[in-house]
Design a protein around this motif. Structure first.
Motif, PDB file in Angstrom:
ATOM      1  N   ASP A  65       0.559  -0.686  -0.028  1.00  0.00           N
ATOM      2  CA  ASP A  65      -0.085  -0.391  -0.015  1.00  0.00           C
ATOM      3  C   ASP A  65       0.755   0.521  -0.185  1.00  0.00           C
ATOM      4  OD1 ASP A  65       0.767   0.455   2.441  1.00  0.00           O
ATOM      5  OD2 ASP A  65      -0.755   0.739   2.977  1.00  0.00           O
ATOM      6  N   LEU A  67     -12.933  -5.175   0.680  1.00  0.00           N
ATOM      7  CA  LEU A  67     -10.941  -5.044   0.982  1.00  0.00           C
ATOM      8  C   LEU A  67     -10.733  -3.442   2.013  1.00  0.00           C
ATOM      9  CD1 LEU A  67      -8.074  -6.669  -0.416  1.00  0.00           C
ATOM     10  CD2 LEU A  67      -8.337  -4.300  -0.391  1.00  0.00           C
ATOM     11  N   HIS A  68     -11.131  -2.909   0.613  1.00  0.00           N
ATOM     12  CA  HIS A  68     -10.655  -1.267   0.614  1.00  0.00           C
ATOM     13  C   HIS A  68     -11.620  -0.600   1.836  1.00  0.00           C
ATOM     14  CE1 HIS A  68      -8.910  -0.598  -2.680  1.00  0.00           C
ATOM     15  NE2 HIS A  68      -9.987  -1.009  -3.862  1.00  0.00           N
ATOM     16  N   TRP A  90      -9.729  -1.943   4.778  1.00  0.00           N
ATOM     17  CA  TRP A  90      -8.110  -1.055   5.612  1.00  0.00           C
ATOM     18  C   TRP A  90      -8.156   0.197   5.232  1.00  0.00           C
ATOM     19  CZ3 TRP A  90      -5.961   2.220   0.904  1.00  0.00           C
ATOM     20  CH2 TRP A  90      -5.210   2.791   0.822  1.00  0.00           C
ATOM     21  N   GLU A  91      -8.889   1.127   5.312  1.00  0.00           N
ATOM     22  CA  GLU A  91      -9.166   2.454   5.570  1.00  0.00           C
ATOM     23  C   GLU A  91      -9.650   2.446   7.402  1.00  0.00           C
ATOM     24  OE1 GLU A  91     -12.187   3.303   3.068  1.00  0.00           O
ATOM     25  OE2 GLU A  91     -10.933   4.198   1.624  1.00  0.00           O
ATOM     26  N   ARG A  98      -6.499   1.401   9.141  1.00  0.00           N
ATOM     27  CA  ARG A  98      -5.625   2.383   9.238  1.00  0.00           C
ATOM     28  C   ARG A  98      -5.542   2.946   9.693  1.00  0.00           C
ATOM     29  NH1 ARG A  98      -1.379   2.976   6.116  1.00  0.00           N
ATOM     30  NH2 ARG A  98      -2.324   5.504   5.429  1.00  0.00           N
ATOM     31  N   VAL A 148       1.250  -1.845   4.991  1.00  0.00           N
ATOM     32  CA  VAL A 148      -0.108  -2.859   4.631  1.00  0.00           C
ATOM     33  C   VAL A 148       0.323  -3.701   3.429  1.00  0.00           C
ATOM     34  CG1 VAL A 148      -2.754  -3.691   4.431  1.00  0.00           C
ATOM     35  CG2 VAL A 148      -1.780  -1.862   5.576  1.00  0.00           C
ATOM     36  N   LEU A 159      -4.645  -9.210   3.475  1.00  0.00           N
ATOM     37  CA  LEU A 159      -4.281  -7.550   3.935  1.00  0.00           C
ATOM     38  C   LEU A 159      -3.631  -8.122   5.362  1.00  0.00           C
ATOM     39  CD1 LEU A 159      -6.885  -5.168   4.015  1.00  0.00           C
ATOM     40  CD2 LEU A 159      -5.271  -5.366   2.602  1.00  0.00           C
ATOM     41  N   PHE A 198      -1.021  -6.404   7.493  1.00  0.00           N
ATOM     42  CA  PHE A 198      -0.546  -4.838   8.734  1.00  0.00           C
ATOM     43  C   PHE A 198       0.065  -5.443   9.748  1.00  0.00           C
ATOM     44  CE2 PHE A 198      -5.293  -4.907   8.339  1.00  0.00           C
ATOM     45  CZ  PHE A 198      -5.658  -3.716   7.546  1.00  0.00           C
TER      46      PHE A 198
END
Length: 538
Positions: free
Chosen positions: A316, A422-423, A426-427, A430, A443, A455, A457
């Motif tokens: 990422d 997924l997004h 992730w968002e 994070r 990530v 994912l 991290f």
């Protein structure tokens, strides 16, 4: 250096260090006072005395009679090493000489008959037994809150049969990854299983943790590679027959996948192998203007139906940016050129690809991937980034010790998630991690499927000078909660252990826990196998 010998990653002779430009970057990014650094133990402390073994002289004598005097260890260093893995708080406490929840004795059998005798003795006396492979677990699965026997399988290291006709290999559970892979490579084959712990992990550990390797996108996770196994439980010996496929009820050997020693001791396994010649592999890398474009490319490739990479990885924007800094590329001519054509720091995302197999296949798949990447704004950056990553893919694990010497906390959590979630995951995760002061969150995606991906991290921050353990535990719990609340699995390949046990009922439901408990009682009626909160079991 007693304590470092206990918690250190990998070979005792290897100490990886960072170049000066990388260390300067990290010191700027994660400021830690010189006083704190100098006061932080780096390995010179002696191990604090452990709890005295609870096993009677009679039990110890019987164990020695089974395996021989030299294969029974009661010394504190052996007991400490076999009672911890590589979870962050385990190695942090070990820096100060503190190892709690230790086994009473370490026993090293050489054959299945000895294991059967050990389990019979332990079962009769209700003594806990914890199988031990190479100790690289990160889920607290080796801690021994009830003491007991650490069953060290290092002598179970035979490669029993290589079968080119069936494309299989049968091995004992204590075989290390490099030993197995060399044996296969010398004959033109590969197992295809390469976890980052590859150099210090065993076949039995791969199965017990239900692990994945860095090339699992092409070769599959261990459950896709495993054809059958032998396991010895307190209730008896289970041995599956080897078929390419069968319809004879549930695949019972799969009940031992992911159980981390809570049902029995895995002693032998038969694995699929594939023909392999490294010179036939096709490699490539691409940089994208954003993470979304890189992920869309990965999804289209995995659902394209034309083949797939064996190794498929996306970094990422923050991981890409830190990689530029740590490799010395930040501000260089390549970096400036990429900025000029629109690939900006903290926005761009790097992708790595390796395709194994027949040369015509690898070239054709890479050609199609290049076309999809280009349609999503990907800029080809050649083989060099892949080769650089391959050069450090195992050695980078050693840097954790070095970063902790510098007062920098680094740890990881991983999950699996569908493409549609997924997004969001992730968002939001994070955002939680980044809400803490001076914290970086890198990530990457390293395992991809038609229906989603993992994912992974990685989080870095200065250590808490006053309350590092309690501070980390609270922070870590929040990450797990965020992952689970946003549609991610509790784990994709590290396993559950005691670390994630408190979330297991949320993951599998009350009925799932009931089923697991019933299986536990079937294989292990007296509850001696790795007891004390493993897998959500009481």
């Amino acid at each position: 250096m007693q304590t470092r010998n206990i918690y250190k990653w990998g070979s005792q002779e290897v100490e990886e260090k960072l170049p000066s430009h990388t260390l300067d970057f990290l010191n700027h990014q994660f400021p830690v006072s010189k006083e704190f650094k100098s006061a932080l133990p780096k390995g010179e402390l002696p191990l604090k005395p452990l709890k005295k073994s609870k096993l009677t002289p009679n039990i110890i004598s019987k164990l020695k009679k089974i395996v021989g005097n030299t294969n029974v260890s009661l010394d504190d260093v052996s007991r400490a090493k076999h009672s911890m893995g590589k979870f962050y708080t385990e190695i942090y406490k070990a820096r100060f000489g503190e190892v709690s929840d230790v086994v009473d004795v370490v026993v090293s059998p050489k054959n299945e008959k000895e294991i059967e005798e050990i389990l019979t003795l332990a079962n009769a006396n209700k003594i806990p037994v914890i199988p031990f492979g190479a100790g690289s677990t990160v889920t607290k699965a080796l801690q021994a809150p009830k003491g007991g026997i650490s069953l060290d399988l290092s002598r179970f290291n035979r490669i029993i049969e290589f079968n080119a006709i069936d494309s299989t290999v049968t091995v004992e559970a204590g075989v290390y990854g490099p030993e197995l892979e060399k044996h296969l490579n010398d004959r033109g084959y590969t197992c295809g299983h390469f976890p980052q712990s590859f150099e210090f992990s065993t076949v039995g550990g791969w199965i017990a943790a239900k692990g994945a390797g860095q090339a699992s996108t092409g070769y599959g996770k261990i459950e896709d590679i495993l054809l059958g196994l032998t396991a010895i439980t307190p209730s008896g010996k289970f041995e599956s027959k080897i078929y390419p496929a069968a319809s004879i009820g549930p695949d019972m050997f799969r009940l031992f996948l992911g159980t981390e020693g809570s049902f029995g001791v895995i002693t032998k396994a038969t694995l699929k192998i594939r023909k392999y010649h490294s010179q036939n592999s096709a490699k490539g890398s691409f940089i994208f203007k954003n993470f979304e474009s890189a992920v869309e490319t990965m999804r289209e490739v995995m659902q394209g139906g034309f083949g797939k990479p064996h190794f498929f990885r996306i970094q990422d924007p923050e991981e890409t940016d830190i990689s530029f800094h740590m490799s010395g590329l930040h501000g260089g001519k390549e970096d400036l050129f990429l900025r000029f054509i629109g690939y900006k720091p903290m926005q761009r995302s790097l992708m790595h690809i390796i395709i194994d197999g027949d040369p015509s296949y690898t070239k054709e798949v890479l050609k199609k991937i290049k076309k999809i990447a280009k349609s999503n704004g990907g800029f080809s950056t050649g083989e060099s980034p892949v080769n650089k990553w391959l050069h450090q893919r195992y050695s980078s694990a050693y840097l954790r010790d070095y970063l902790m010497d510098e007062g920098i906390r680094i740890d990881t959590l991983e999950t699996a998630v569908s493409w549609s979630n997924l997004h969001t995951l992730w968002e939001n995760t994070r955002a939680y991690i980044k809400s803490f002061e001076n914290t970086s969150c890198m990530v990457h995606i390293s395992h991809a499927y038609e229906n989603g991906a993992n994912l992974y991290f990685i989080f870095l921050s200065p250590m808490d000078k006053q309350n590092e353990v309690s501070s980390f535990v609270k922070f870590h719990k929040g990450i797990i909660d965020s992952i689970h609340e946003n549609g991610g699995s509790l784990s994709h390949h590290h396993g559950i252990g005691r670390m994630l046990s408190p979330w297991m009922e949320k993951e599998v439901g009350k009925e799932g826990i009931r089923i697991l408990s019933s299986l536990k009682k079937t294989f292990d009626p007296k509850g001696i196998m790795n007891p004390g909160g493993l897998l959500g079991l009481k």
